[in-house]
Design a protein around this motif. Structure first.
Motif, PDB file in Angstrom:
ATOM      1  N   ARG A 129      44.897  21.672  46.631  1.00  0.00           N
ATOM      2  CA  ARG A 129      45.658  21.557  45.859  1.00  0.00           C
ATOM      3  C   ARG A 129      45.720  21.164  44.564  1.00  0.00           C
ATOM      4  O   ARG A 129      44.864  20.376  43.967  1.00  0.00           O
ATOM      5  CB  ARG A 129      46.933  21.574  46.404  1.00  0.00           C
ATOM      6  N   THR A 130      46.493  21.794  43.695  1.00  0.00           N
ATOM      7  CA  THR A 130      46.713  21.480  42.214  1.00  0.00           C
ATOM      8  C   THR A 130      47.174  20.144  41.911  1.00  0.00           C
ATOM      9  O   THR A 130      48.728  20.143  43.185  1.00  0.00           O
ATOM     10  CB  THR A 130      46.825  22.653  40.943  1.00  0.00           C
ATOM     11  N   PRO A 131      46.784  19.085  40.927  1.00  0.00           N
ATOM     12  CA  PRO A 131      48.371  18.303  40.810  1.00  0.00           C
ATOM     13  C   PRO A 131      49.351  18.757  40.847  1.00  0.00           C
ATOM     14  O   PRO A 131      51.179  18.583  41.067  1.00  0.00           O
ATOM     15  CB  PRO A 131      48.026  17.477  40.063  1.00  0.00           C
ATOM     16  N   LEU A 132      48.950  19.884  39.702  1.00  0.00           N
ATOM     17  CA  LEU A 132      51.246  20.478  39.303  1.00  0.00           C
ATOM     18  C   LEU A 132      51.478  21.224  40.730  1.00  0.00           C
ATOM     19  O   LEU A 132      53.083  21.295  40.954  1.00  0.00           O
ATOM     20  CB  LEU A 132      50.593  22.004  38.033  1.00  0.00           C
ATOM     21  N   ASP A 133      51.082  21.833  41.551  1.00  0.00           N
ATOM     22  CA  ASP A 133      51.523  22.443  42.948  1.00  0.00           C
ATOM     23  C   ASP A 133      52.083  21.293  43.626  1.00  0.00           C
ATOM     24  O   ASP A 133      52.834  21.258  44.144  1.00  0.00           O
ATOM     25  CB  ASP A 133      50.506  23.138  43.803  1.00  0.00           C
ATOM     26  N   ILE A 134      51.528  20.178  43.963  1.00  0.00           N
ATOM     27  CA  ILE A 134      52.416  18.727  44.208  1.00  0.00           C
ATOM     28  C   ILE A 134      53.598  18.545  44.189  1.00  0.00           C
ATOM     29  O   ILE A 134      53.547  18.014  44.654  1.00  0.00           O
ATOM     30  CB  ILE A 134      50.455  17.589  44.863  1.00  0.00           C
ATOM     31  N   ILE A 135      53.190  18.136  42.540  1.00  0.00           N
ATOM     32  CA  ILE A 135      54.406  17.560  41.924  1.00  0.00           C
ATOM     33  C   ILE A 135      54.995  18.793  41.684  1.00  0.00           C
ATOM     34  O   ILE A 135      57.000  18.616  42.185  1.00  0.00           O
ATOM     35  CB  ILE A 135      54.384  16.887  40.791  1.00  0.00           C
ATOM     36  N   SER A 136      55.554  20.256  41.960  1.00  0.00           N
ATOM     37  CA  SER A 136      55.931  20.976  42.243  1.00  0.00           C
ATOM     38  C   SER A 136      57.069  21.170  43.426  1.00  0.00           C
ATOM     39  O   SER A 136      58.356  21.805  43.399  1.00  0.00           O
ATOM     40  CB  SER A 136      55.493  22.208  41.679  1.00  0.00           C
ATOM     41  N   SER A 137      56.737  20.080  43.839  1.00  0.00           N
ATOM     42  CA  SER A 137      56.974  20.256  45.531  1.00  0.00           C
ATOM     43  C   SER A 137      59.197  19.699  45.335  1.00  0.00           C
ATOM     44  O   SER A 137      59.508  20.359  46.099  1.00  0.00           O
ATOM     45  CB  SER A 137      57.016  19.170  46.619  1.00  0.00           C
ATOM     46  N   GLY A 138      58.902  19.073  44.460  1.00  0.00           N
ATOM     47  CA  GLY A 138      60.550  18.253  44.546  1.00  0.00           C
ATOM     48  C   GLY A 138      60.558  16.736  44.410  1.00  0.00           C
ATOM     49  O   GLY A 138      61.451  16.165  44.237  1.00  0.00           O
ATOM     50  N   SER A 139      59.672  16.676  45.623  1.00  0.00           N
ATOM     51  CA  SER A 139      59.258  15.382  45.706  1.00  0.00           C
ATOM     52  C   SER A 139      58.932  14.089  45.204  1.00  0.00           C
ATOM     53  O   SER A 139      57.796  14.324  44.641  1.00  0.00           O
ATOM     54  CB  SER A 139      58.592  15.442  47.230  1.00  0.00           C
ATOM     55  N   LEU A 140      59.637  12.520  45.289  1.00  0.00           N
ATOM     56  CA  LEU A 140      59.600  11.891  43.707  1.00  0.00           C
ATOM     57  C   LEU A 140      57.904  11.660  44.157  1.00  0.00           C
ATOM     58  O   LEU A 140      57.252  11.069  44.012  1.00  0.00           O
ATOM     59  CB  LEU A 140      60.601  11.058  43.456  1.00  0.00           C
ATOM     60  N   THR A 141      58.511  10.676  45.557  1.00  0.00           N
ATOM     61  CA  THR A 141      56.710  10.313  46.553  1.00  0.00           C
ATOM     62  C   THR A 141      55.978  11.384  45.882  1.00  0.00           C
ATOM     63  O   THR A 141      55.086   9.949  45.520  1.00  0.00           O
ATOM     64  CB  THR A 141      57.727  10.485  48.049  1.00  0.00           C
ATOM     65  N   ALA A 142      56.133  12.167  46.026  1.00  0.00           N
ATOM     66  CA  ALA A 142      54.765  13.234  45.633  1.00  0.00           C
ATOM     67  C   ALA A 142      54.085  13.050  44.272  1.00  0.00           C
ATOM     68  O   ALA A 142      53.003  12.462  43.683  1.00  0.00           O
ATOM     69  CB  ALA A 142      54.774  14.624  45.844  1.00  0.00           C
ATOM     70  N   LEU A 143      55.371  12.859  43.396  1.00  0.00           N
ATOM     71  CA  LEU A 143      55.564  12.813  42.158  1.00  0.00           C
ATOM     72  C   LEU A 143      54.056  11.291  42.119  1.00  0.00           C
ATOM     73  O   LEU A 143      53.397  11.263  40.889  1.00  0.00           O
ATOM     74  CB  LEU A 143      56.360  12.654  41.354  1.00  0.00           C
ATOM     75  N   ARG A 144      54.803  10.696  42.885  1.00  0.00           N
ATOM     76  CA  ARG A 144      54.664   9.269  41.979  1.00  0.00           C
ATOM     77  C   ARG A 144      52.896   8.972  42.661  1.00  0.00           C
ATOM     78  O   ARG A 144      51.962   8.074  42.367  1.00  0.00           O
ATOM     79  CB  ARG A 144      55.197   7.835  43.418  1.00  0.00           C
ATOM     80  N   GLU A 145      52.751   9.442  44.179  1.00  0.00           N
ATOM     81  CA  GLU A 145      51.628   9.572  44.636  1.00  0.00           C
ATOM     82  C   GLU A 145      50.298   9.849  43.739  1.00  0.00           C
ATOM     83  O   GLU A 145      49.138   9.741  43.681  1.00  0.00           O
ATOM     84  CB  GLU A 145      51.131  10.116  45.754  1.00  0.00           C
ATOM     85  N   VAL A 146      50.491  11.502  43.025  1.00  0.00           N
ATOM     86  CA  VAL A 146      49.859  11.867  41.862  1.00  0.00           C
ATOM     87  C   VAL A 146      49.815  10.741  40.615  1.00  0.00           C
ATOM     88  O   VAL A 146      48.510  11.195  39.990  1.00  0.00           O
ATOM     89  CB  VAL A 146      50.358  13.461  41.488  1.00  0.00           C
ATOM     90  N   GLU A 147      51.178  10.433  41.010  1.00  0.00           N
ATOM     91  CA  GLU A 147      50.877   9.519  39.160  1.00  0.00           C
ATOM     92  C   GLU A 147      49.421   8.976  39.969  1.00  0.00           C
ATOM     93  O   GLU A 147      49.068   7.985  38.141  1.00  0.00           O
ATOM     94  CB  GLU A 147      51.898   9.044  38.754  1.00  0.00           C
ATOM     95  N   ALA A 148      48.974   7.919  40.729  1.00  0.00           N
ATOM     96  CA  ALA A 148      49.065   6.681  40.964  1.00  0.00           C
ATOM     97  C   ALA A 148      47.664   7.271  41.289  1.00  0.00           C
ATOM     98  O   ALA A 148      46.436   6.839  41.094  1.00  0.00           O
ATOM     99  CB  ALA A 148      49.077   6.107  42.423  1.00  0.00           C
ATOM    100  N   ARG A 149      47.342   8.463  41.797  1.00  0.00           N
ATOM    101  CA  ARG A 149      46.177   9.166  42.034  1.00  0.00           C
ATOM    102  C   ARG A 149      44.968   9.355  40.642  1.00  0.00           C
ATOM    103  O   ARG A 149      43.809   8.927  40.276  1.00  0.00           O
ATOM    104  CB  ARG A 149      46.135  10.753  42.829  1.00  0.00           C
ATOM    105  N   ILE A 150      46.207  10.063  39.758  1.00  0.00           N
ATOM    106  CA  ILE A 150      45.280   9.782  38.433  1.00  0.00           C
ATOM    107  C   ILE A 150      45.236   9.086  37.627  1.00  0.00           C
ATOM    108  O   ILE A 150      44.026   8.339  36.468  1.00  0.00           O
ATOM    109  CB  ILE A 150      45.726  10.641  37.887  1.00  0.00           C
ATOM    110  N   ARG A 151      46.415   7.767  37.481  1.00  0.00           N
ATOM    111  CA  ARG A 151      45.793   6.716  37.363  1.00  0.00           C
ATOM    112  C   ARG A 151      44.559   5.844  37.259  1.00  0.00           C
ATOM    113  O   ARG A 151      43.629   5.760  36.945  1.00  0.00           O
ATOM    114  CB  ARG A 151      46.645   5.631  38.343  1.00  0.00           C
ATOM    115  N   ASN A 152      44.189   6.664  38.985  1.00  0.00           N
ATOM    116  CA  ASN A 152      43.317   5.599  39.960  1.00  0.00           C
ATOM    117  C   ASN A 152      42.144   6.664  40.031  1.00  0.00           C
ATOM    118  O   ASN A 152      40.871   6.177  40.798  1.00  0.00           O
ATOM    119  CB  ASN A 152      43.252   4.958  40.450  1.00  0.00           C
ATOM    120  N   ILE A 153      41.834   7.654  38.430  1.00  0.00           N
ATOM    121  CA  ILE A 153      40.363   8.846  38.910  1.00  0.00           C
ATOM    122  C   ILE A 153      39.227   7.434  38.608  1.00  0.00           C
ATOM    123  O   ILE A 153      39.203   6.713  37.884  1.00  0.00           O
ATOM    124  CB  ILE A 153      41.380   9.298  37.645  1.00  0.00           C
ATOM    125  N   GLY A 154      38.415   7.771  39.326  1.00  0.00           N
ATOM    126  CA  GLY A 154      37.248   7.358  39.287  1.00  0.00           C
ATOM    127  C   GLY A 154      36.837   6.275  40.340  1.00  0.00           C
ATOM    128  O   GLY A 154      35.665   6.469  40.992  1.00  0.00           O
TER     129      GLY A 154
END
Length: 156
Positions: A129-154
């Motif tokens: 999935r794309t990060p945008l697809d995941i955060i588009s679910s509307g879930s604050l938990t999903a948004l937090r998780e995508v933010e954490a994953r992008i913060r820790n790229i690498g």
């Protein structure tokens, strides 16, 4: 062999933001707004609420603009930043600003910064999935998780 001593004028002539302490000289602009989003440490107060003097708009408007830049549709923007949800809108806007900041840190090319959010990712968490697809679910938990994953790229 004679050595000419450099004067202050000579040194200033070749000074750039990359070889000097530009942060001591720079004036803060709207473009610098995202530099305030840093998850390095939590404070007792929300320092972002005190940054309205940096730009004319507010965080919600900036977050909506970022989502549009990422290619989010109006429906996706409403899902990510629900207009009727004032309780967590600050945290949602903070996450969007934070994602933008981390993408700027990870990618030099603005096309990649914006395009990453629309790119399918085969990482275990994203599962194609794309990060945008995941955060588009509307879930604050999903948004937090995508933010954490992008913060820790690498670190994946």
């Amino acid at each position: 062999m004679s050595k000419n001593k450099l004067t202050e004028k000579d040194l200033v002539k070749v000074m750039t933001p990359h070889n000097a302490h530009a942060d001591e000289l720079a004036q803060l602009t709207e473009a610098d707004w995202l530099s305030y989003v840093d998850d390095a440490g939590k404070s007792d107060t929300d320092f972002l609420t005190q940054r309205d003097d940096v730009q004319d708009g507010n965080r919600l408007e900036v977050a909506m603009s970022i989502l549009a830049e990422w290619g989010a549709t109006p429906d996706q923007i409403d899902s990510i930043l629900p207009p009727d949800s004032e309780d967590d809108v600050d945290e949602r806007a903070y996450c969007i600003l934070s994602i933008k900041r981390y993408l700027r840190g990870h990618f030099n090319n603005p096309v990649n910064q914006a395009g990453f959010m629309r790119m399918k990712n085969n990482n275990e968490f994203f599962e194609g999935r794309t990060p945008l697809d995941i955060i588009s679910s509307g879930s604050l938990t999903a948004l937090r998780e995508v933010e954490a994953r992008i913060r820790n790229i690498g670190a994946w």
